[in-house]
Scaffold this motif. Structure first.
Motif, mmCIF file in Angstrom:
data_model
loop_
_atom_site.group_PDB
_atom_site.id
_atom_site.type_symbol
_atom_site.label_atom_id
_atom_site.label_comp_id
_atom_site.label_asym_id
_atom_site.label_seq_id
_atom_site.Cartn_x
_atom_site.Cartn_y
_atom_site.Cartn_z
ATOM 1 N N ILE A 70 19.361 30.504 -23.324
ATOM 2 C CA ILE A 70 20.060 29.620 -24.273
ATOM 3 C C ILE A 70 20.031 28.190 -23.729
ATOM 4 O O ILE A 70 19.680 27.247 -24.449
ATOM 5 C CB ILE A 70 21.510 30.093 -24.506
ATOM 6 C CG1 ILE A 70 21.505 31.443 -25.242
ATOM 7 C CG2 ILE A 70 22.300 29.041 -25.287
ATOM 8 C CD1 ILE A 70 22.865 32.096 -25.356
ATOM 9 N N ASP A 71 20.364 28.042 -22.460
ATOM 10 C CA ASP A 71 20.423 26.710 -21.849
ATOM 11 C C ASP A 71 19.084 25.975 -21.877
ATOM 12 O O ASP A 71 19.043 24.774 -22.127
ATOM 13 C CB ASP A 71 20.922 26.805 -20.407
ATOM 14 C CG ASP A 71 22.374 27.241 -20.311
ATOM 15 O OD1 ASP A 71 23.105 27.160 -21.328
ATOM 16 O OD2 ASP A 71 22.780 27.684 -19.213
ATOM 17 N N HIS A 73 16.731 26.178 -23.998
ATOM 18 C CA HIS A 73 16.312 25.779 -25.345
ATOM 19 C C HIS A 73 17.233 24.726 -25.971
ATOM 20 O O HIS A 73 16.815 24.019 -26.889
ATOM 21 C CB HIS A 73 16.230 27.008 -26.264
ATOM 22 C CG HIS A 73 15.078 27.889 -25.929
ATOM 23 N ND1 HIS A 73 15.239 29.104 -25.305
ATOM 24 C CD2 HIS A 73 13.744 27.720 -26.090
ATOM 25 C CE1 HIS A 73 14.052 29.645 -25.118
ATOM 26 N NE2 HIS A 73 13.128 28.827 -25.564
ATOM 27 N N ARG A 74 18.461 24.607 -25.459
ATOM 28 C CA ARG A 74 19.413 23.650 -26.033
ATOM 29 C C ARG A 74 18.829 22.243 -25.979
ATOM 30 O O ARG A 74 18.294 21.803 -24.969
ATOM 31 C CB ARG A 74 20.739 23.632 -25.256
ATOM 32 C CG ARG A 74 21.618 24.836 -25.364
ATOM 33 C CD ARG A 74 22.342 25.091 -26.653
ATOM 34 N NE ARG A 74 23.360 24.235 -27.143
ATOM 35 C CZ ARG A 74 24.672 24.472 -27.061
ATOM 36 N NH1 ARG A 74 25.141 25.497 -26.389
ATOM 37 N NH2 ARG A 74 25.507 23.654 -27.641
ATOM 38 N N ASN A 123 18.815 27.863 -31.508
ATOM 39 C CA ASN A 123 19.555 27.408 -30.331
ATOM 40 C C ASN A 123 19.168 25.996 -29.928
ATOM 41 O O ASN A 123 19.999 25.237 -29.427
ATOM 42 C CB ASN A 123 19.351 28.384 -29.169
ATOM 43 C CG ASN A 123 20.047 29.710 -29.410
ATOM 44 O OD1 ASN A 123 20.945 29.824 -30.245
ATOM 45 N ND2 ASN A 123 19.626 30.730 -28.683
ATOM 46 N N ASP A 129 28.539 25.326 -29.692
ATOM 47 C CA ASP A 129 28.347 26.743 -29.356
ATOM 48 C C ASP A 129 28.432 27.625 -30.602
ATOM 49 O O ASP A 129 27.760 28.657 -30.672
ATOM 50 C CB ASP A 129 29.385 27.197 -28.325
ATOM 51 C CG ASP A 129 29.117 26.626 -26.948
ATOM 52 O OD1 ASP A 129 28.038 26.024 -26.733
ATOM 53 O OD2 ASP A 129 29.997 26.782 -26.072
ATOM 54 N N LEU A 132 25.082 28.259 -32.277
ATOM 55 C CA LEU A 132 24.083 29.063 -31.574
ATOM 56 C C LEU A 132 23.863 30.386 -32.293
ATOM 57 O O LEU A 132 24.770 30.913 -32.958
ATOM 58 C CB LEU A 132 24.533 29.364 -30.137
ATOM 59 C CG LEU A 132 24.578 28.197 -29.171
ATOM 60 C CD1 LEU A 132 25.303 28.611 -27.891
ATOM 61 C CD2 LEU A 132 23.178 27.691 -28.869
ATOM 62 N N HIS A 133 22.690 30.944 -32.115
ATOM 63 C CA HIS A 133 22.426 32.294 -32.619
ATOM 64 C C HIS A 133 23.380 33.246 -31.896
ATOM 65 O O HIS A 133 23.632 33.063 -30.694
ATOM 66 C CB HIS A 133 20.964 32.674 -32.346
ATOM 67 C CG HIS A 133 20.546 33.909 -33.047
ATOM 68 N ND1 HIS A 133 20.875 35.161 -32.587
ATOM 69 C CD2 HIS A 133 19.843 34.098 -34.191
ATOM 70 C CE1 HIS A 133 20.382 36.061 -33.406
ATOM 71 N NE2 HIS A 133 19.751 35.445 -34.389
ATOM 72 N N ARG A 136 23.244 37.493 -27.447
ATOM 73 C CA ARG A 136 23.691 37.139 -26.100
ATOM 74 C C ARG A 136 23.126 38.061 -25.017
ATOM 75 O O ARG A 136 23.609 38.086 -23.894
ATOM 76 C CB ARG A 136 25.225 37.167 -26.015
ATOM 77 C CG ARG A 136 25.911 36.080 -26.822
ATOM 78 C CD ARG A 136 25.587 34.698 -26.261
ATOM 79 N NE ARG A 136 26.265 33.650 -26.967
ATOM 80 C CZ ARG A 136 25.802 33.038 -28.057
ATOM 81 N NH1 ARG A 136 24.631 33.378 -28.570
ATOM 82 N NH2 ARG A 136 26.482 32.081 -28.654
#
Length: 143
Positions: A70-71, A73-74, A123, A129, A132-133, A136
């Motif tokens: 996630i991080d 792609h942010r 994402n 947050d 986000l998709h 997880r």
């Protein structure tokens, strides 16, 4: 039934696939903005993620955790063109890597990559947050 991981040829075959894909992505004029430079551990991490998704070892989860993906792609702000090009280049890389070309395998890989590219794009565009998709954990893909 064998896992996608086993059918693909295991860790060695997936590493070969990810190396070919990553090299192509770095040289691609559309993907260059998303992959601007070679990162030393990127191929290994892509391999771990794909291996785990396809029923192999859970090394990605154990060593990095899903929050890592996630991080990274942010903030990339992946466009529709980049998302679609990612899928196309990845699928082209299957042949170059010598992975199985049977239709059930290719269909499973295509659905996995299309899904993952969509999650990454969402994402990358999320400003909070909540945007986000909801995924997880590394998704487990099957036939």
């Amino acid at each position: 039934m064998t896992s996608l991981y086993e059918h693909a040829g295991g860790e060695e075959a997936l590493h070969r696939l990810e190396e070919i894909f990553y090299t192509k992505a770095l040289a691609d004029p559309v993907l260059r903005e998303v992959f601007p430079r070679r990162e030393p551990h990127h191929v290994d991490r892509l391999t771990w993620f794909t291996a785990e998704s396809f029923g192999g070892p859970d090394r990605f989860t154990r060593e990095l955790g899903f929050a890592h993906i996630i991080d990274v792609h942010r903030g990339l702000r992946i466009t529709d063109e980049q998302r679609d090009r990612f899928v196309l280049v990845y699928l082209e890389s299957l042949d170059a890597a010598g992975l199985p070309d049977d239709e059930p395998f290719r269909a499973a890989v295509r659905s996995h990559v299309e899904f993952g590219a969509g999650v990454a794009q969402r994402n990358s565009l999320a400003e909070t947050d909540e945007e986000l998709h909801p995924l997880r954990e590394v998704p487990h893909w099957d036939w």
